[in-house]
Design a protein around this motif. Sequence first.
Motif, PDB file in Angstrom:
ATOM      1  N   LEU A 194      44.667  40.561  38.523  1.00  0.00           N
ATOM      2  CA  LEU A 194      44.338  41.328  39.720  1.00  0.00           C
ATOM      3  C   LEU A 194      45.343  41.049  40.838  1.00  0.00           C
ATOM      4  CD1 LEU A 194      40.458  40.834  39.721  1.00  0.00           C
ATOM      5  CD2 LEU A 194      41.695  42.917  39.087  1.00  0.00           C
ATOM      6  N   LEU A 195      45.732  39.812  40.979  1.00  0.00           N
ATOM      7  CA  LEU A 195      46.691  39.448  42.020  1.00  0.00           C
ATOM      8  C   LEU A 195      48.080  39.989  41.705  1.00  0.00           C
ATOM      9  CD1 LEU A 195      45.519  35.789  42.737  1.00  0.00           C
ATOM     10  CD2 LEU A 195      45.214  37.801  44.209  1.00  0.00           C
ATOM     11  N   ASN A 196      48.404  40.072  40.422  1.00  0.00           N
ATOM     12  CA  ASN A 196      49.678  40.699  40.050  1.00  0.00           C
ATOM     13  C   ASN A 196      49.674  42.170  40.458  1.00  0.00           C
ATOM     14  OD1 ASN A 196      52.304  40.535  38.464  1.00  0.00           O
ATOM     15  ND2 ASN A 196      51.274  42.182  37.361  1.00  0.00           N
ATOM     16  N   GLY A 197      48.538  42.832  40.231  1.00  0.00           N
ATOM     17  CA  GLY A 197      48.413  44.217  40.681  1.00  0.00           C
ATOM     18  C   GLY A 197      48.533  44.328  42.184  1.00  0.00           C
ATOM     19  N   TYR A 198      47.902  43.396  42.886  1.00  0.00           N
ATOM     20  CA  TYR A 198      48.000  43.389  44.353  1.00  0.00           C
ATOM     21  C   TYR A 198      49.446  43.275  44.799  1.00  0.00           C
ATOM     22  CZ  TYR A 198      47.093  42.142  49.214  1.00  0.00           C
ATOM     23  OH  TYR A 198      47.078  42.121  50.589  1.00  0.00           O
ATOM     24  N   GLU A 199      50.224  42.417  44.138  1.00  0.00           N
ATOM     25  CA  GLU A 199      51.632  42.269  44.482  1.00  0.00           C
ATOM     26  C   GLU A 199      52.418  43.552  44.249  1.00  0.00           C
ATOM     27  OE1 GLU A 199      53.040  38.956  42.238  1.00  0.00           O
ATOM     28  OE2 GLU A 199      51.858  37.476  43.384  1.00  0.00           O
ATOM     29  N   HIS A 200      51.906  44.408  43.363  1.00  0.00           N
ATOM     30  CA  HIS A 200      52.546  45.697  43.102  1.00  0.00           C
ATOM     31  C   HIS A 200      51.904  46.828  43.911  1.00  0.00           C
ATOM     32  CE1 HIS A 200      54.216  43.481  39.676  1.00  0.00           C
ATOM     33  NE2 HIS A 200      55.118  44.441  39.590  1.00  0.00           N
ATOM     34  N   GLY A 201      51.095  46.477  44.880  1.00  0.00           N
ATOM     35  CA  GLY A 201      50.542  47.475  45.789  1.00  0.00           C
ATOM     36  C   GLY A 201      49.195  48.036  45.423  1.00  0.00           C
ATOM     37  N   LEU A 202      48.568  47.520  44.358  1.00  0.00           N
ATOM     38  CA  LEU A 202      47.241  48.005  43.984  1.00  0.00           C
ATOM     39  C   LEU A 202      46.196  47.303  44.844  1.00  0.00           C
ATOM     40  CD1 LEU A 202      47.553  48.111  40.086  1.00  0.00           C
ATOM     41  CD2 LEU A 202      48.260  49.822  41.791  1.00  0.00           C
ATOM     42  N   ARG A 203      45.270  48.072  45.378  1.00  0.00           N
ATOM     43  CA  ARG A 203      44.301  47.549  46.346  1.00  0.00           C
ATOM     44  C   ARG A 203      42.854  47.819  45.968  1.00  0.00           C
ATOM     45  NH1 ARG A 203      48.327  45.335  47.367  1.00  0.00           N
ATOM     46  NH2 ARG A 203      49.471  45.211  49.342  1.00  0.00           N
ATOM     47  N   PHE A 204      42.621  48.224  44.735  1.00  0.00           N
ATOM     48  CA  PHE A 204      41.303  48.710  44.325  1.00  0.00           C
ATOM     49  C   PHE A 204      40.815  47.873  43.140  1.00  0.00           C
ATOM     50  CE2 PHE A 204      39.041  53.140  43.909  1.00  0.00           C
ATOM     51  CZ  PHE A 204      37.811  52.513  43.961  1.00  0.00           C
ATOM     52  N   PHE A 205      39.760  47.055  43.366  1.00  0.00           N
ATOM     53  CA  PHE A 205      39.172  46.218  42.327  1.00  0.00           C
ATOM     54  C   PHE A 205      37.888  46.885  41.827  1.00  0.00           C
ATOM     55  CE2 PHE A 205      40.812  41.961  44.362  1.00  0.00           C
ATOM     56  CZ  PHE A 205      42.120  42.400  44.206  1.00  0.00           C
ATOM     57  N   ASP A 206      37.845  47.190  40.540  1.00  0.00           N
ATOM     58  CA  ASP A 206      36.690  47.869  39.941  1.00  0.00           C
ATOM     59  C   ASP A 206      35.909  46.878  39.085  1.00  0.00           C
ATOM     60  OD1 ASP A 206      34.894  49.565  38.678  1.00  0.00           O
ATOM     61  OD2 ASP A 206      36.384  50.316  37.248  1.00  0.00           O
ATOM     62  N   ALA A 207      34.744  46.463  39.572  1.00  0.00           N
ATOM     63  CA  ALA A 207      33.925  45.454  38.891  1.00  0.00           C
ATOM     64  C   ALA A 207      32.554  46.033  38.547  1.00  0.00           C
ATOM     65  CB  ALA A 207      33.763  44.223  39.778  1.00  0.00           C
ATOM     66  N   ALA A 208      31.748  45.225  37.886  1.00  0.00           N
ATOM     67  CA  ALA A 208      30.350  45.591  37.610  1.00  0.00           C
ATOM     68  C   ALA A 208      29.600  44.359  37.145  1.00  0.00           C
ATOM     69  CB  ALA A 208      30.256  46.686  36.549  1.00  0.00           C
ATOM     70  N   ASP A 209      28.326  44.334  37.455  1.00  0.00           N
ATOM     71  CA  ASP A 209      27.469  43.238  37.002  1.00  0.00           C
ATOM     72  C   ASP A 209      27.484  43.153  35.478  1.00  0.00           C
ATOM     73  OD1 ASP A 209      25.580  41.158  37.241  1.00  0.00           O
ATOM     74  OD2 ASP A 209      23.912  42.558  37.063  1.00  0.00           O
TER      75      ASP A 209
END
Length: 311
Positions: free
Chosen positions: A104-119
Amino acid sequence: MERREFIRHAAGGAGVAWLSGSAATLSAKSRFLASLGMTSGAELADARLAALPALPRTFAANETVTIGKTGIQTSMLAMGTGTVGSGHHSHQTALGIKGLSDLLLNGYEHGLRFFDAADSYGSHPHVAEALKHVPRDKVTVLTKTWARDAATARADIERFRQELGTDYLDICLMHCLTEGDWTERYRGVMDVFEEARQKGTIRAHGCSCHSIEALRAATKSSWVQVHLVRINPIGSFMDSDPQTVVSVMREMKAAGKGIVGMKILGQGDMRNRQDEALKFALGLGLLDAFTIGAESRTEQEDLIRRIGMAA
């Protein structure tokens, strides 16, 4: 004209309606391609891709989008954490807390800002770890609950905030709805979500549907601010055939609803046809964003590259 170029022109002339259809239509397409003498997988892939109309512009996975009328701004590509997700497990959570949070942090470093989670994916601890390393107001956290009564919904919202280590949830969805009358049957859950939105503990609410009846009901409901919709050109793991789902999505868009696409790669059925699947999704002109779950940095960065190269 060279053979491959001829094949591309012939397939392209068939248009997008030729591309996305029922199993019978897909069989007819295969016969048509065979009549052109196409035997290799590369030629078939080229023809299917060529059949889609050219995109109106270039896209970037990290471009900023607004989700419907919610005011929530985030990246076009969401980082999915629920490939084959159920029973608090998924392909992504199998990476471990550090493995998935690093992804997820690698994606953030590439400009991704959307975390899709679920219980049901069991991905809250992994997302929580990633959130420790980024400014909270720079990312969008979407999660989902299976709650079907008010008490469970209220408890889930509080539990999710604790598990994710955040004061608020950007988007909280009712997960995996199948009933055509869900907007009446689960009114208590909807009221709890709206109460939470008014208090600021969630910013927007909506649903993910797993039947065409539930999807149609969601489209008609003013309560639904964000739809998570299963869409791909081959109808894999979708609520109905692509044409039917797209027609419902047009109604959503006309009503100003936020639309986030999922099952873009048909839960892996289009893993070897990613360019086709991405071009189809981008060319619809209906999705505010879409979610895809990568399982490695290489996959994630390749996906980002492919979106930028789509034409």
